[in-house]
Design a protein around this motif. Structure first.
Motif, PDB file in Angstrom:
ATOM      1  N   PRO A  79       0.821  -1.211   0.000  1.00 38.85           N
ATOM      2  CA  PRO A  79       0.000   0.000   0.000  1.00 38.85           C
ATOM      3  C   PRO A  79       0.856   1.263   0.000  1.00 38.85           C
ATOM      4  O   PRO A  79       2.045   1.215   0.305  1.00 38.85           O
ATOM      5  CB  PRO A  79      -0.801  -0.110   1.303  1.00 38.85           C
ATOM      6  N   GLY A 119      -0.785  -9.320   8.977  1.00 45.67           N
ATOM      7  CA  GLY A 119      -1.125 -10.363   9.956  1.00 45.67           C
ATOM      8  C   GLY A 119      -1.669 -11.596   9.269  1.00 45.67           C
ATOM      9  O   GLY A 119      -2.369 -12.399   9.881  1.00 45.67           O
ATOM     10  N   GLY A 120      -1.366 -11.729   7.961  1.00 44.59           N
ATOM     11  CA  GLY A 120      -1.885 -12.875   7.210  1.00 44.59           C
ATOM     12  C   GLY A 120      -0.881 -14.020   7.181  1.00 44.59           C
ATOM     13  O   GLY A 120       0.031 -14.095   8.008  1.00 44.59           O
ATOM     14  N   TYR A 121      -1.070 -14.901   6.206  1.00 45.37           N
ATOM     15  CA  TYR A 121      -0.216 -16.091   6.079  1.00 45.37           C
ATOM     16  C   TYR A 121       1.264 -15.715   6.049  1.00 45.37           C
ATOM     17  O   TYR A 121       2.071 -16.244   6.805  1.00 45.37           O
ATOM     18  CB  TYR A 121      -0.507 -16.787   4.749  1.00 45.37           C
ATOM     19  N   ILE A 122       1.612 -14.807   5.089  1.00 46.98           N
ATOM     20  CA  ILE A 122       3.039 -14.556   4.858  1.00 46.98           C
ATOM     21  C   ILE A 122       3.661 -13.849   6.059  1.00 46.98           C
ATOM     22  O   ILE A 122       4.737 -14.217   6.526  1.00 46.98           O
ATOM     23  CB  ILE A 122       3.246 -13.738   3.554  1.00 46.98           C
ATOM     24  N   GLU A 168       4.073 -16.397   8.912  1.00 47.01           N
ATOM     25  CA  GLU A 168       5.086 -17.423   8.626  1.00 47.01           C
ATOM     26  C   GLU A 168       6.495 -16.817   8.661  1.00 47.01           C
ATOM     27  O   GLU A 168       7.413 -17.378   9.271  1.00 47.01           O
ATOM     28  CB  GLU A 168       4.835 -18.054   7.256  1.00 47.01           C
ATOM     29  N   GLN A 188       0.298  -5.439  12.942  1.00 53.63           N
ATOM     30  CA  GLN A 188      -0.959  -5.799  12.275  1.00 53.63           C
ATOM     31  C   GLN A 188      -2.017  -4.763  12.622  1.00 53.63           C
ATOM     32  O   GLN A 188      -2.158  -4.351  13.767  1.00 53.63           O
ATOM     33  CB  GLN A 188      -1.383  -7.226  12.694  1.00 53.63           C
ATOM     34  N   ARG A 189      -2.772  -4.362  11.572  1.00 53.66           N
ATOM     35  CA  ARG A 189      -3.693  -3.229  11.743  1.00 53.66           C
ATOM     36  C   ARG A 189      -4.921  -3.528  12.594  1.00 53.66           C
ATOM     37  O   ARG A 189      -5.543  -2.614  13.119  1.00 53.66           O
ATOM     38  CB  ARG A 189      -4.122  -2.716  10.374  1.00 53.66           C
ATOM     39  N   THR A 190      -5.317  -4.806  12.700  1.00 51.34           N
ATOM     40  CA  THR A 190      -6.517  -5.126  13.485  1.00 51.34           C
ATOM     41  C   THR A 190      -6.137  -5.751  14.832  1.00 51.34           C
ATOM     42  O   THR A 190      -4.960  -5.866  15.161  1.00 51.34           O
ATOM     43  CB  THR A 190      -7.432  -6.106  12.734  1.00 51.34           C
ATOM     44  N   THR A 222       1.166  -7.693   2.782  1.00 52.21           N
ATOM     45  CA  THR A 222      -0.184  -7.130   2.901  1.00 52.21           C
ATOM     46  C   THR A 222      -1.078  -7.570   1.743  1.00 52.21           C
ATOM     47  O   THR A 222      -1.886  -6.799   1.242  1.00 52.21           O
ATOM     48  CB  THR A 222      -0.088  -5.592   2.965  1.00 52.21           C
ATOM     49  N   GLY A 223      -0.912  -8.821   1.334  1.00 54.82           N
ATOM     50  CA  GLY A 223      -1.774  -9.373   0.299  1.00 54.82           C
ATOM     51  C   GLY A 223      -1.139  -9.366  -1.072  1.00 54.82           C
ATOM     52  O   GLY A 223      -0.085  -8.737  -1.283  1.00 54.82           O
ATOM     53  N   GLN A 233      -5.880 -18.274  -2.860  1.00 54.60           N
ATOM     54  CA  GLN A 233      -4.566 -18.291  -3.503  1.00 54.60           C
ATOM     55  C   GLN A 233      -3.690 -19.381  -2.876  1.00 54.60           C
ATOM     56  O   GLN A 233      -2.811 -19.099  -2.071  1.00 54.60           O
ATOM     57  CB  GLN A 233      -3.907 -16.928  -3.355  1.00 54.60           C
ATOM     58  N   LEU A 234      -3.971 -20.624  -3.257  1.00 53.92           N
ATOM     59  CA  LEU A 234      -3.228 -21.762  -2.715  1.00 53.92           C
ATOM     60  C   LEU A 234      -2.826 -22.689  -3.854  1.00 53.92           C
ATOM     61  O   LEU A 234      -3.592 -22.872  -4.811  1.00 53.92           O
ATOM     62  CB  LEU A 234      -4.082 -22.542  -1.716  1.00 53.92           C
ATOM     63  N   ALA A 257      -2.792 -24.980   5.777  1.00 53.63           N
ATOM     64  CA  ALA A 257      -1.797 -25.019   6.856  1.00 53.63           C
ATOM     65  C   ALA A 257      -1.046 -23.698   6.849  1.00 53.63           C
ATOM     66  O   ALA A 257      -0.824 -23.110   5.788  1.00 53.63           O
ATOM     67  CB  ALA A 257      -0.820 -26.167   6.619  1.00 53.63           C
TER      68      ALA A 257
HETATM   69  P1  NDP Z   1      -3.193 -12.304   3.386  1.00 52.43           P
HETATM   70  O1  NDP Z   1      -4.400 -11.914   2.649  1.00 52.43           O
HETATM   71  O2  NDP Z   1      -3.123 -13.643   4.000  1.00 52.43           O
HETATM   72  O3  NDP Z   1      -2.913 -11.240   4.541  1.00 52.43           O
HETATM   73  C1  NDP Z   1      -2.766  -9.877   4.261  1.00 52.43           C
HETATM   74  C2  NDP Z   1      -2.545  -9.153   5.571  1.00 52.43           C
HETATM   75  O4  NDP Z   1      -2.196  -7.814   5.304  1.00 52.43           O
HETATM   76  C3  NDP Z   1      -3.782  -9.127   6.467  1.00 52.43           C
HETATM   77  O5  NDP Z   1      -3.385  -9.256   7.791  1.00 52.43           O
HETATM   78  C4  NDP Z   1      -4.362  -7.755   6.196  1.00 52.43           C
HETATM   79  O6  NDP Z   1      -5.045  -7.232   7.316  1.00 52.43           O
HETATM   80  C5  NDP Z   1      -3.094  -6.940   5.986  1.00 52.43           C
HETATM   81  N1  NDP Z   1      -3.305  -5.785   5.136  1.00 52.43           N
HETATM   82  C6  NDP Z   1      -3.943  -5.721   3.949  1.00 52.43           C
HETATM   83  N2  NDP Z   1      -3.894  -4.486   3.444  1.00 52.43           N
HETATM   84  C7  NDP Z   1      -3.209  -3.739   4.342  1.00 52.43           C
HETATM   85  C8  NDP Z   1      -2.840  -2.365   4.395  1.00 52.43           C
HETATM   86  N3  NDP Z   1      -3.177  -1.518   3.418  1.00 52.43           N
HETATM   87  N4  NDP Z   1      -2.152  -1.928   5.468  1.00 52.43           N
HETATM   88  C9  NDP Z   1      -1.814  -2.781   6.462  1.00 52.43           C
HETATM   89  N5  NDP Z   1      -2.144  -4.085   6.464  1.00 52.43           N
HETATM   90  C10 NDP Z   1      -2.831  -4.555   5.416  1.00 52.43           C
HETATM   91  O7  NDP Z   1      -2.001 -12.065   2.343  1.00 52.43           O
HETATM   92  P2  NDP Z   1      -0.469 -12.520   2.355  1.00 52.43           P
HETATM   93  O8  NDP Z   1       0.236 -11.446   1.625  1.00 52.43           O
HETATM   94  O9  NDP Z   1      -0.027 -12.895   3.706  1.00 52.43           O
HETATM   95  O10 NDP Z   1      -0.501 -13.837   1.461  1.00 52.43           O
HETATM   96  C11 NDP Z   1      -1.129 -13.846   0.176  1.00 52.43           C
HETATM   97  C12 NDP Z   1      -1.775 -15.175  -0.055  1.00 52.43           C
HETATM   98  O11 NDP Z   1      -0.787 -16.162  -0.357  1.00 52.43           O
HETATM   99  C13 NDP Z   1      -2.518 -15.747   1.144  1.00 52.43           C
HETATM  100  O12 NDP Z   1      -3.808 -15.229   1.260  1.00 52.43           O
HETATM  101  C14 NDP Z   1      -2.526 -17.213   0.848  1.00 52.43           C
HETATM  102  O13 NDP Z   1      -3.621 -17.531   0.020  1.00 52.43           O
HETATM  103  C15 NDP Z   1      -1.226 -17.435   0.093  1.00 52.43           C
HETATM  104  N6  NDP Z   1      -0.229 -18.018   1.011  1.00 52.43           N
HETATM  105  C16 NDP Z   1      -0.463 -19.273   1.501  1.00 52.43           C
HETATM  106  C17 NDP Z   1       0.391 -19.841   2.397  1.00 52.43           C
HETATM  107  C18 NDP Z   1       0.095 -21.203   2.935  1.00 52.43           C
HETATM  108  O14 NDP Z   1      -0.738 -21.896   2.380  1.00 52.43           O
HETATM  109  N7  NDP Z   1       0.751 -21.639   4.003  1.00 52.43           N
HETATM  110  C19 NDP Z   1       1.607 -19.150   2.841  1.00 52.43           C
HETATM  111  C20 NDP Z   1       1.766 -17.845   2.246  1.00 52.43           C
HETATM  112  C21 NDP Z   1       0.876 -17.311   1.371  1.00 52.43           C
HETATM  113  P3  NDP Z   1      -6.533  -7.700   7.713  1.00 52.43           P
HETATM  114  O15 NDP Z   1      -6.358  -8.957   8.486  1.00 52.43           O
HETATM  115  O16 NDP Z   1      -7.033  -6.567   8.512  1.00 52.43           O
HETATM  116  O17 NDP Z   1      -7.259  -7.895   6.404  1.00 52.43           O
END
Ligand code: NDP
Ligand code: FAD
Length: 425
Positions: free
Chosen positions: A150, A179-182, A185, A201-203, A264-265, A312-313, A348
Motif C-alpha cells: 500500500p 497479519g496474514g499467512y506470509i 510465517e 498488524q492493523r486489526t 499485505t496481500g 490463492q493456494l 496449513a
Molecule cells: P493475506 O491476505 O493472508 O494477509 C494480508 C494481511 O495484510 C492481512 O493481515 C491484512 O489485514 C493486511 N493488510 C492488507 N492491506 C493492508 C494495508 N493496506 N495496510 C496494512 N495491512 C494490510 O495475504 P499474504 O500477503 O499474507 O498472502 C497472500 C496469499 O498467499 C494468502 O492469502 C494465501 O492464500 C497465500 N499463502 C499461503 C500460504 C500457505 O498456504 N501456508 C503461505 C503464504 C501465502 P486484515 O487482516 O485486517 O485484512
C-alpha cells in the motif's frame, strides 16, 4: 474450421499452468507454454518450497535449545545465512529443471518470454529471438499474483516476500507489516533463525479468516517464541537513517529495523497481458472473472489459479487445472471428470508452531447450525516436559450437535499441517 498453430496455449508456467499443460499434452493435445521468468512459478521459486526449507532451518534453533533437556550437549551453534541461501538456490534450480523435463517429456513446446493476448485466439510472445505470434484453439491464463504494497511514506525502502529469500545480509532486526499467512510465517521463520522480529498488524488479531481461538492461540505462542507482535497498529512512515530504517507507528512508537517486509496481500498478474485487446473482463479486485468451468468473458480464453481465484493456494491452482483439462479434453480413460469443491479447503500455516485447519470456524458453524458443540483441548506436549519449551498445543473440533457430525477441525501445534491433512482426506 480454422486451423490453429496449437490446441492449447498456456500463459504462465507456475503451479496451475504447468499442471494444465502437462495433462493436456498427455491427452494428445498440441500445447505451448509461455513463461516469462523461472518455471514453477511462485510456489517453487519464491513461495511454498523456499518458505518450507527456511522454516525447517528455523526449527533447528529450537531443536538445539531443547536438546539439553534430553541429555545432549550441543556446543556453540552458528547460523550461516549465505550457506542456507546457496542450498536453497541449488534445490530450486533442480526443481526448475524437473518442471522443464516434465513439460518436455509430455511433448509441450516451451517458450521463454512475456506473453500478451492479441485477440481471442492469438498470443504474442517476446522471446530472446524476437516476437512470435501463435494462434490457439484455447488459451489458459495462469499468470498468478504479485505482492501488493500500500501507499506509505517511505514505501521505496520496503521489500516483499519475493526479496526475502535472497537478502544480501541476514536482517538482524526485521519489521513485518501484516497479519496474514506470509507475515505470520516469515515472523516465525526469521525469529527462529535469530532475527529480532517486530510484527505490526492493523486489526486486533492475526489471521483474520481463521477460527478466532486459533488466531489468539498462535499469537500467544509466537509471542512466547520472541516475536514482538503489535496489534491495532499501523505504519505512519519509514525513513532511512544511518543506523537502519526508522519506522514510525501510529501513536508515535518508533522501531529501527534493517529490513521492513510488507506482507499485505497479493493481487492478480493482469498488467501488460492484453486483456483489453482480447476483451477479457476483470472484477473490481482485478481478478479475471470466470464461470464454473474457468471460462472468461471470451469463450476461447480460460483463467485459473491466483489470477482468477480468491483462494490463492497451490492445491487450488492444481485442482482447477485438472478440472479444466477434463472439461476441455474429456477425463482420462476410465475416470470421471474432475470438479473442484471449494467448500472445505484445508490449509496449513507454517508458523512456529504450525496451524492445520479444515472445515468451518466456530463462528461460521454457529451461523449455519442451530446447535454447535465445541470440543477443545489445550496441553503441553509430552516432549516439552523435558525440553524446557513452554510451547502449548491447541486442538479444537467444531461439531453440529443435531447430527453429531464434525464440521470443523483446527490445530495449532507441532506438525499440525501434516496431521490435519490426514483428516482432510
Ligand atoms: P493475506 O491476505 O493472508 O494477509 C494480508 C494481511 O495484510 C492481512 O493481515 C491484512 O489485514 C493486511 N493488510 C492488507 N492491506 C493492508 C494495508 N493496506 N495496510 C496494512 N495491512 C494490510 O495475504 P499474504 O500477503 O499474507 O498472502 C497472500 C496469499 O498467499 C494468502 O492469502 C494465501 O492464500 C497465500 N499463502 C499461503 C500460504 C500457505 O498456504 N501456508 C503461505 C503464504 C501465502 P486484515 O487482516 O485486517 O485484512
Ligand atoms: P504462479 O505459481 O504464480 O505462476 C504464474 C506464472 O506466470 C509465474 O511463473 C509468472 O512468471 C508467469 N507469468 C505471469 N505473467 C506472465 C506473462 N504475461 N507471460 C508469461 N509468463 C507470465 N500456497 C500453498 O498452498 N501453500 C503454501 O505453503 C504457500 N506458501 C506461499 C508462500 C509465499 C511466500 C507465497 C508468496 C505464496 C505461497 N503460496 C502457498 C501460494 C502459492 O504459491 C500460489 O497460490 C500458487 O503458486 C499459484 O499458482 P498459479 O499457477 O496461479 O501462479
Amino acid at each position: 474450421m480454422k486451423d490453429f498453430d496449437c490446441d492449447l496455449f498456456v500463459i504462465g508456467g507456475g503451479s496451475g499452468g504447468v499442471r494444465a499443460a502437462r495433462m493436456a499434452a498427455q491427452r494428445g493435445a498440441r500445447v505451448v507454454v509461455a513463461e516469462a521468468a523461472a518455471l514453477g512459478g511462485t510456489c517453487v521459486n519464491v513461495g511454498c518450497i523456499p518458505k518450507k526449507l527456511y522454516s525447517y532451518a528455523a526449527h533447528y534453533a529450537e531443536a538445539f535449545e531443547e536438546a539439553a533437556g534430553f541429555g545432549w550437549t550441543v556446543g556453540e551453534t552458528h547460523f550461516d545465512w549465505g550457506r542456507l541461501k546457496a542450498a536453497r538456490a541449488k534445490e530450486i534450480t533442480r526443481l526448475n529443471g524437473v518442471y522443464e523435463q516434465l513439460l518436455r517429456g509430455a511433448g509441450v513446446h516451451l517458450l521463454q518470454g512475456w506473453a500478451t493476448l492479441c485477440d481471442a485466439h492469438t498470443v504474442q510472445v517476446r522471446t530472446a529471438d524476437g516476437d512470435q505470434r501463435i494462434t490457439a484453439r484455447h488459451i489458459i491464463i495462469a499468470t498468478g499474483g504479485t505482492p501488493l504494497v500500500p501507499a506509505v511514506s517511505g514505501r521505496e525502502h520496503v521489500v516483499t516476500s519475493d526479496h526475502m529469500f535472497d537478502l544480501p545480509e541476514f536482517p538482524k532486526r526485521l519489521l513485518i507489516v501484516g497479519g496474514g499467512y506470509i507475515a505470520c510465517e516469515f515472523a516465525s521463520i526469521f525469529n527462529g533463525l535469530g532475527a529480532q522480529v517486530t510484527q505490526v498488524q492493523r486489526t486486533a488479531r492475526v489471521l483474520g479468516g481463521f477460527d478466532a481461538d486459533v488466531s489468539a492461540f498462535v499469537a500467544q505462542e509466537m509471542r512466547k517464541h520472541g516475536v514482538d507482535l503489535k496489534l491495532n497498529a499501523t505504519v505512519a512512515a519509514i525513513e532511512k537513517r544511518a543506523d537502519g530504517l526508522l519506522v514510525t507507528l501510529s501513536g508515535g512508537t518508533q522501531v529501527v529495523a534493517d529490513t521492513v517486509l510488507y506482507a499485505t496481500g497479493r493481487y492478480p498478474n493482469v498488467e501488460g497481458l492484453g486483456l483489453d485487446a482480447a476483451g477479457v473482463a476483470c472484477d473490481a479486485r482485478h481478478s479475471i472473472v470466470v464461470d464454473a468451468h474457468y471460462r472468461t468473458s471470451v469463450p476461447s480464453i480460460y483463467a485459473l489459479g491466483d489470477v482468477s481465484t480468491q483462494k490463492q493456494l497451490t492445491p487450488v491452482a492444481l485442482g482447477e487445472a485438472m478440472a479444466l483439462v477434463d472439461h476441455l479434453l474429456g477425463p482420462a480413460a476410465g475416470k470421471a471428470a474432475r470438479q473442484m469443491d471449494y467448500a472445505l479447503i484445508p490449509t496449513a500455516v507454517f508458523t512456529h508452531p504450525n496451524i492445520g485447519t479444515v472445515g468451518l470456524t466456530e463462528e461460521e458453524a454457529r451461523r449455519q447450525f442451530k446447535d454447535v458443540t465445541i470440543y477443545r483441548s489445550e496441553f503441553k506436549a509430552l516432549r516439552h516436559t523435558l525440553s524446557g519449551s513452554q510451547e502449548r498445543t491447541l486442538m479444537k473440533l467444531v461439531v453440529d450437535a443435531a447430527s453429531d457430525r464434525v464440521v470443523g477441525l483446527h490445530m495449532v501445534g507441532a506438525d499440525a499441517g501434516e496431521i490435519v491433512q490426514g483428516f482432510a482426506v
